[in-house]
Design a protein around this motif. Structure first.
Motif, PDB file in Angstrom:
ATOM      1  N   SER A 162       0.830  -1.212   0.000  1.00  0.00           N
ATOM      2  CA  SER A 162       0.000   0.000   0.000  1.00  0.00           C
ATOM      3  C   SER A 162       0.864   1.261   0.000  1.00  0.00           C
ATOM      4  CB  SER A 162      -0.915   0.000   1.228  1.00  0.00           C
ATOM      5  OG  SER A 162      -0.146   0.153   2.401  1.00  0.00           O
ATOM      6  N   GLU A 163       0.299   2.310  -0.564  1.00  0.00           N
ATOM      7  CA  GLU A 163       0.979   3.609  -0.590  1.00  0.00           C
ATOM      8  C   GLU A 163       0.033   4.676  -0.080  1.00  0.00           C
ATOM      9  OE1 GLU A 163       4.302   3.674  -4.150  1.00  0.00           O
ATOM     10  OE2 GLU A 163       2.490   4.868  -4.330  1.00  0.00           O
ATOM     11  N   THR A 164       0.541   5.562   0.761  1.00  0.00           N
ATOM     12  CA  THR A 164      -0.270   6.672   1.251  1.00  0.00           C
ATOM     13  C   THR A 164       0.442   7.973   0.910  1.00  0.00           C
ATOM     14  OG1 THR A 164      -0.910   5.296   3.125  1.00  0.00           O
ATOM     15  CG2 THR A 164      -1.454   7.631   3.261  1.00  0.00           C
ATOM     16  N   THR A 165      -0.260   8.821   0.184  1.00  0.00           N
ATOM     17  CA  THR A 165       0.316  10.113  -0.184  1.00  0.00           C
ATOM     18  C   THR A 165      -0.230  11.188   0.744  1.00  0.00           C
ATOM     19  OG1 THR A 165       0.451   9.424  -2.483  1.00  0.00           O
ATOM     20  CG2 THR A 165       0.593  11.785  -2.054  1.00  0.00           C
ATOM     21  N   SER A 166       0.655  11.932   1.337  1.00  0.00           N
ATOM     22  CA  SER A 166       0.233  12.985   2.262  1.00  0.00           C
ATOM     23  C   SER A 166      -0.553  14.058   1.517  1.00  0.00           C
ATOM     24  CB  SER A 166       1.472  13.606   2.919  1.00  0.00           C
ATOM     25  OG  SER A 166       1.149  14.856   3.481  1.00  0.00           O
ATOM     26  N   PRO A 167      -1.674  14.498   2.085  1.00  0.00           N
ATOM     27  CA  PRO A 167      -2.405  15.595   1.449  1.00  0.00           C
ATOM     28  C   PRO A 167      -1.738  16.957   1.659  1.00  0.00           C
ATOM     29  CG  PRO A 167      -3.573  14.802   3.412  1.00  0.00           C
ATOM     30  CD  PRO A 167      -2.360  13.956   3.268  1.00  0.00           C
ATOM     31  N   VAL A 168      -0.663  16.975   2.453  1.00  0.00           N
ATOM     32  CA  VAL A 168       0.035  18.242   2.716  1.00  0.00           C
ATOM     33  C   VAL A 168       1.085  18.463   1.628  1.00  0.00           C
ATOM     34  CG1 VAL A 168       1.463  19.523   4.354  1.00  0.00           C
ATOM     35  CG2 VAL A 168      -0.272  17.917   5.190  1.00  0.00           C
ATOM     36  N   THR A 169       0.816  19.413   0.758  1.00  0.00           N
ATOM     37  CA  THR A 169       1.794  19.656  -0.304  1.00  0.00           C
ATOM     38  C   THR A 169       2.961  20.469   0.242  1.00  0.00           C
ATOM     39  OG1 THR A 169       0.574  21.595  -1.006  1.00  0.00           O
ATOM     40  CG2 THR A 169       0.135  19.562  -2.200  1.00  0.00           C
ATOM     41  N   VAL A 170       4.125  20.095  -0.191  1.00  0.00           N
ATOM     42  CA  VAL A 170       5.360  20.779   0.214  1.00  0.00           C
ATOM     43  C   VAL A 170       6.081  21.165  -1.066  1.00  0.00           C
ATOM     44  CG1 VAL A 170       7.599  20.511   1.364  1.00  0.00           C
ATOM     45  CG2 VAL A 170       5.564  19.428   2.348  1.00  0.00           C
ATOM     46  N   LYS A 171       6.298  22.454  -1.253  1.00  0.00           N
ATOM     47  CA  LYS A 171       6.992  22.879  -2.465  1.00  0.00           C
ATOM     48  C   LYS A 171       8.408  22.326  -2.467  1.00  0.00           C
ATOM     49  CE  LYS A 171       4.628  27.269  -3.227  1.00  0.00           C
ATOM     50  NZ  LYS A 171       4.761  28.722  -3.101  1.00  0.00           N
ATOM     51  N   GLU A 172       8.834  21.916  -3.634  1.00  0.00           N
ATOM     52  CA  GLU A 172      10.192  21.379  -3.754  1.00  0.00           C
ATOM     53  C   GLU A 172      11.232  22.398  -3.275  1.00  0.00           C
ATOM     54  OE1 GLU A 172      10.891  19.418  -7.546  1.00  0.00           O
ATOM     55  OE2 GLU A 172      12.986  20.070  -7.458  1.00  0.00           O
ATOM     56  N   SER A 173      10.936  23.661  -3.509  1.00  0.00           N
ATOM     57  CA  SER A 173      11.890  24.706  -3.125  1.00  0.00           C
ATOM     58  C   SER A 173      12.024  24.833  -1.606  1.00  0.00           C
ATOM     59  CB  SER A 173      11.452  26.056  -3.707  1.00  0.00           C
ATOM     60  OG  SER A 173      10.138  26.372  -3.257  1.00  0.00           O
ATOM     61  N   ARG A 174      11.087  24.216  -0.864  1.00  0.00           N
ATOM     62  CA  ARG A 174      11.180  24.250   0.599  1.00  0.00           C
ATOM     63  C   ARG A 174      12.274  23.311   1.123  1.00  0.00           C
ATOM     64  NH1 ARG A 174      10.186  26.168   4.896  1.00  0.00           N
ATOM     65  NH2 ARG A 174       8.731  24.751   5.909  1.00  0.00           N
ATOM     66  N   ILE A 175      12.660  22.369   0.291  1.00  0.00           N
ATOM     67  CA  ILE A 175      13.660  21.393   0.727  1.00  0.00           C
ATOM     68  C   ILE A 175      15.034  22.039   0.626  1.00  0.00           C
ATOM     69  CG2 ILE A 175      14.639  19.107   0.305  1.00  0.00           C
ATOM     70  CD1 ILE A 175      11.910  18.370  -0.986  1.00  0.00           C
ATOM     71  N   GLY A 176      15.587  22.369   1.778  1.00  0.00           N
ATOM     72  CA  GLY A 176      16.840  23.108   1.801  1.00  0.00           C
ATOM     73  C   GLY A 176      18.029  22.208   2.057  1.00  0.00           C
ATOM     74  N   PRO A 177      19.213  22.826   2.197  1.00  0.00           N
ATOM     75  CA  PRO A 177      20.400  22.029   2.494  1.00  0.00           C
ATOM     76  C   PRO A 177      20.281  21.402   3.882  1.00  0.00           C
ATOM     77  CG  PRO A 177      20.875  24.380   2.610  1.00  0.00           C
ATOM     78  CD  PRO A 177      19.489  24.245   2.076  1.00  0.00           C
ATOM     79  N   GLY A 178      20.630  20.152   3.994  1.00  0.00           N
ATOM     80  CA  GLY A 178      20.561  19.484   5.291  1.00  0.00           C
ATOM     81  C   GLY A 178      19.143  19.158   5.700  1.00  0.00           C
ATOM     82  N   SER A 179      18.251  19.009   4.726  1.00  0.00           N
ATOM     83  CA  SER A 179      16.870  18.625   5.037  1.00  0.00           C
ATOM     84  C   SER A 179      16.849  17.205   5.606  1.00  0.00           C
ATOM     85  CB  SER A 179      16.047  18.698   3.752  1.00  0.00           C
ATOM     86  OG  SER A 179      14.819  18.066   3.917  1.00  0.00           O
ATOM     87  N   THR A 180      15.953  16.950   6.568  1.00  0.00           N
ATOM     88  CA  THR A 180      15.851  15.595   7.126  1.00  0.00           C
ATOM     89  C   THR A 180      14.415  15.103   7.073  1.00  0.00           C
ATOM     90  OG1 THR A 180      15.464  16.331   9.393  1.00  0.00           O
ATOM     91  CG2 THR A 180      17.758  15.976   8.740  1.00  0.00           C
ATOM     92  N   LEU A 181      14.274  13.804   7.136  1.00  0.00           N
ATOM     93  CA  LEU A 181      12.958  13.181   7.133  1.00  0.00           C
ATOM     94  C   LEU A 181      12.969  12.051   8.149  1.00  0.00           C
ATOM     95  CD1 LEU A 181      10.253  13.302   5.541  1.00  0.00           C
ATOM     96  CD2 LEU A 181      11.163  11.481   4.097  1.00  0.00           C
TER      97      LEU A 181
END
Lengths: 367, 172
Positions: A162-181
């Motif tokens: 199964s796959e679940t896609t978050s309904p919270v959109t995050v602009k790609e440009s928000r992903i900065g240096p040293g981003s973590t997940l």
């Protein structure tokens, strides 16, 4: 000249010689090496790889995991592929004229059974050439990644398919240096930190509903488990067990601690390393300190026995039981996980991982 | 001519200054090399634009500082090195100053340390320092003030009379 300036100049003159030509070549290839090896080993490695500039690339290529060179790697199929052992990002491509193509960088996953698959739906590099992390749950069953197509995070269950896609959109440009997940054990939550170590706040996202809770930028997420987000503020050092609905308050430890583990199964203890004496940093990084998360008190030190000589611990990993914690060390061959008995301090080898530029292991936060 | 030759030439011409700044920021040979490497990766990506209409010097300095300040505070990046390099057996005043200053630098925040390095090693003005750090001049003033206050507390000998003019110059 003041004494301050004179001392600064003095320290600057002690700066070591760096093979800048090799660094330039590596920069042009978009590569960063992980250097956390004792000085002597580093010197040997450097001497071996920079005999001639032309040999550097060859040496680096050969140090990639075997799977990277293996032909015929297919995309991750739908359905049950079994839990993951780890994920790695392929490096930028460099042709014979040293032209660099980072557009080809991609994430690949390796199952516990040893099968390797491409994960093209997981963005590896943003348009601004920022690395995009993935996260694997501690049981290896789920993986979270950022999908450029959906502009959101996706959690894939490798067993149910199964796959679940978050309904919270995050602009790609928000992903900065040293981003973590960070991905929760049950796959319900991700914590996205756009730029670790900055004041830019992170976001705890409930993937199925899109509910979000802001995480103050000065805190960094270690893990999410049993409805609690473990957050650490370094330097002070504060630990905040924040319910996924928000709230709670941090506890302050007396001292500077780093390399925090997830919360132990007893719900009261975390392990970390204490930073006290700069001259003894390797020894300090081989001595776990158990901390009480309710009082902030130091419980006891656990010197680790049985790790490779002279190697500091690089990461703490998941607790395997109430008495055994995973730690990871690395060397020129790759990363090596050990289980440490926190009663005796004895370590025994668990898993070896290949050398890779960016390796994501289950239950360990990666940038 | 290789399209990367300009980048190579630019970096190699500044290798000593870059290495020394990175070393002052990190206090560790390996971390300095890590920092330089990460910075150069960023600069290399921007080089086509920088080489045409940019200011590579300023961009590189800013990239170095950004990289240093935003470095993740996790184990593999954060741990300080072992003891300072030994230079002979005689501990004269200058040697002691260097040892003491290393210890003080290790106790500053990253921004405070960066400000000290930029102002007193690179001899930048407050405005140039602000540009390099991507902050306001007021922030540079306050960070410098705090860094020097910490220096006074930890190593008053380095904040002696000969240094006062420097302190007054930068204190808001």
């Amino acid at each position: 000249m003041t004494r301050l300036r004179r001392a600064l100049y003095g320290i600057a003159e002690e700066a070591p010689a760096v093979d800048m030509a090799a660094l330039v070549d590596q920069a042009l290839a978009g590569r960063r090496r992980r250097r956390r090896v004792p000085a002597m080993m580093a010197a040997v490695a450097m001497a071996a790889t920079v005999v001639a500039t032309g040999t550097v690339m060859t040496a680096m290529r050969s140090s990639q995991p075997q799977e990277m060179a293996a032909p015929g790697i297919t995309d991750l199929p739908e359905g049950n592929v079994g839990p993951l052992g780890y994920a790695y990002e392929t490096p930028c491509k460099v042709d014979e004229k040293r032209r660099v193509d980072c557009g080809a960088a991609e994430w690949r996953v390796v199952t516990g059974a040893g099968e390797t698959y491409r994960l093209p739906q997981a963005l590896a590099m943003t348009a601004k050439d920022r690395r995009v992390p993935v996260a694997i749950s501690r049981d290896g069953r789920k993986i979270a990644y950022y999908s450029r197509k959906d502009r959101a995070h996706v959690v894939r269950d490798l067993v149910s398919g199964s796959e679940t896609t978050s309904p919270v959109t995050v602009k790609e440009s928000r992903i900065g240096p040293g981003s973590t997940l960070v991905l929760s054990d049950d796959g319900r939550y991700v914590v996205f930190d756009p730029r670790e170590g900055s004041k830019d706040p992170g976001l705890l996202i409930e993937v199925s509903t899109g509910k979000t809770v802001k995480v103050p930028g000065k805190y960094e997420a270690i893990g999410v488990r049993d409805g609690v987000v473990e957050l650490v503020r370094y330097l002070k050092t504060d630990l905040w067990l924040m319910p996924v609905t928000g709230g709670g308050k941090p506890v302050r430890f007396d001292g500077a601690f780093m390399g925090f583990s997830e919360l132990a199964p007893d719900g009261r203890t975390v392990a970390a390393f204490e930073r006290r004496d700069e001259k003894k940093w390797i020894q300090e990084l081989r001595t776990l300190v158990l901390l009480d998360v309710s009082t902030g008190r130091k419980l006891r030190n656990v010197p680790i026995q049985g790790l490779p000589e002279g190697r500091p611990v690089m990461f703490t990993g998941p607790w395997r039981s109430g008495s055994e914690l995973t730690v990871v060390v690395d060397d020129e061959k790759g990363a090596h996980a050990y289980g440490v008995d926190i009663g005796t301090g004895k370590a025994h080898p668990l898993t070896d991982y290949p050398k890779a530029l960016y390796l994501t292991l289950p239950g360990i936060v990666n940038e | 001519m290789d399209r990367h030759d300009g980048f190579r030439e630019f970096v190699l011409a500044r290798q000593q200054a870059l290495t020394r700044t990175a070393y002052l920021l990190t206090g560790d040979a390996h971390l300095a090399e890590d920092l330089l490497q990460s910075t150069l990766v960023n600069v290399a990506k921007q080089w086509p634009r920088l080489s045409v209409d940019g200011n590579p010097e300023a961009y590189t300095r800013r990239a170095l500082m950004n990289q240093y300040i935003s470095w993740r505070r996790r184990l593999r990046r954060e741990w300080p090195s072992a003891s300072p390099p030994e230079h002979g057996v005689s501990h004269d005043e200058e040697t002691l100053d260097r040892i003491v200053l290393r210890q003080v630098l290790a106790r500053l925040t990253r921004k405070q340390r960066a400000v000290l390095v930029l102002r007193f090693w690179e001899d930048l003005t407050e405005a140039q320092t602000a540009e390099a750090l991507g902050c306001s001049v007021g922030t540079v003033k306050s960070q410098t003030h705090r860094a020097l206050a910490r220096l006074r507390a930890l190593a008053p000998e380095l904040a002696g009379p000969h240094s006062l003019s420097t302190f007054q110059e930068v204190t808001p």
